[in-house]
Design a protein around this motif. Structure first.
Motif: not given
Length: 86
Positions: A1-12, A42-52
């Motif tokens: 799965x490839x992420x855009x630069x914006x998505x990488x910033x959001x995930x970070x 940790x599960x809540x944090x992983x979910x936030x990544x998936x939601x964006x």
């Protein structure tokens, strides 16, 4: 799965926020966080990544994961309160 630069910033930003919040939450407790409290957060944090991520399936999965994480964190909080005699 490839992420855009914006998505990488959001995930970070999400990961850094989560890591910082663990320290703040640990400071609020007299005793260290228990396993369920940590795993729930940790599960809540992983979910936030998936939601964006722009994928409807992952967004739904993230929402379910977030609610499971909240439940586990709540269970851990109750265990902590009982242990501390609150």
């Amino acid at each position: 799965m490839k992420f855009t630069q914006t998505e990488r910033y959001i995930l970070s930003a999400g990961v850094l926020t989560a890591l910082c919040s663990f320290g703040a939450l640990a400071a609020d407790h007299e005793a260290p966080l228990n396993k369920d409290q940590v795993e729930g957060r940790v599960e809540e944090t992983k979910s936030k990544v998936k939601e964006v991520i722009d994928d409807k399936g992952l967004e739904v999965e993230g929402n379910v994961q977030k609610n499971l994480g909240k439940a586990q964190k709540g269970y851990g909080d109750i265990k902590q309160d009982i242990k501390e005699g609150k």
